[in-house]
Design an enzyme around this catalytic site. Sequence first.
Site: not given
Length: 357
Positions: A172-173, A199, A293, A296
């Site tokens: 993600s991030t 993401h 973050m 998940d």
Amino acid sequence: MPGGTRAVVADDSHFMRSVISDILEEGGIEVAAQAKNGREAVEAVRTHEPDVVTMDVEMPEMNGIEATEMIMAEHPTPVLMLSAHTDENADVTFEALDKGAVDFFRKPGGEVSMEMSRLKDQLVDIVTSVAQVDVGERGARSSPSRAAGGQSGTGTGSRSYVGDPTLVIGSSTGGPKMVEQVMAELPREADFRVLIVQHMPEGFTGRFSERIDDRSDYDVLEATDGARLGGGEALVAAGDRHMEVKNYRNGRLRVKLTEDRPENSVRPAVDVTMRTAAAVIDDPLVGVILTGMGGDGADGIVRMKDAGARTIAQDEATSAVYGMPKRAVETGCVDSVLPIDEIPNGILDTITTEVTS
């Protein structure tokens, strides 16, 4: 962060500056300054030393890419790009990530105020997370190169690998550059079937898959419903669609894309892909959780481990945001916690049967 998070909001639209600033302020983030172009953004960073900058891509005098590059060179500060949903903006958004931006958030279109209101919790969460990234350590880095001769990251000598392995990567991030780095160092002869869940909103995953394809020895495509996947190939989960592993026959996977409800507040969700991979695949399986973050992928790692997979998480020191890897490690189902530079080799070690000099 003592005193809370402080932000600079850069956008050439007065209306958007106001909307974004109001959302951040309501979410407990202090807006130290606003800027209507990149030049003003750079000056605001010098003057106010914020924890984070939200940066529009297209602005007069100096655009967001130029401003990001200057900020990273002069006063490294976490930058979150706000990008409109167009093919052109997808290209320049990834260019901004190359220049050192941590992540991006898709700017709403249409009824901006209504859509921004719907997305406000997501925006506050990602701004807060991006503000915690130590860009002084990571900063802007050159793009990873294609694995030279298919041997990058494999050490000396040549390896023999087990047959029909599948690799599932979740991030993600801060993830796009990390995914590109890992894929650039995986040799084609390892013959993985690779499923990538990053993401990322709709409209950007196609360009992301092209970038990975350019930088790796694998054939990489954005996933489509019913797509099949063989050795030496990779699929990137399409934005706003879950990617399920539907079946596995004769060494090839077939995926299904769904619009089922978000899991862990995201779609695509790493958990969905890992859970279905664990249920369907009976050949060697490897799961990797990179920076991001939230939580998940934690349940997915448990499911994969229960199915006999080898599991790896990125370490805290090299993660932009140590959320997803931390939650995965806390399950007790992660075999190895590695810095990003060691993850490709760690992946290969899980399927290596012999090394010869």
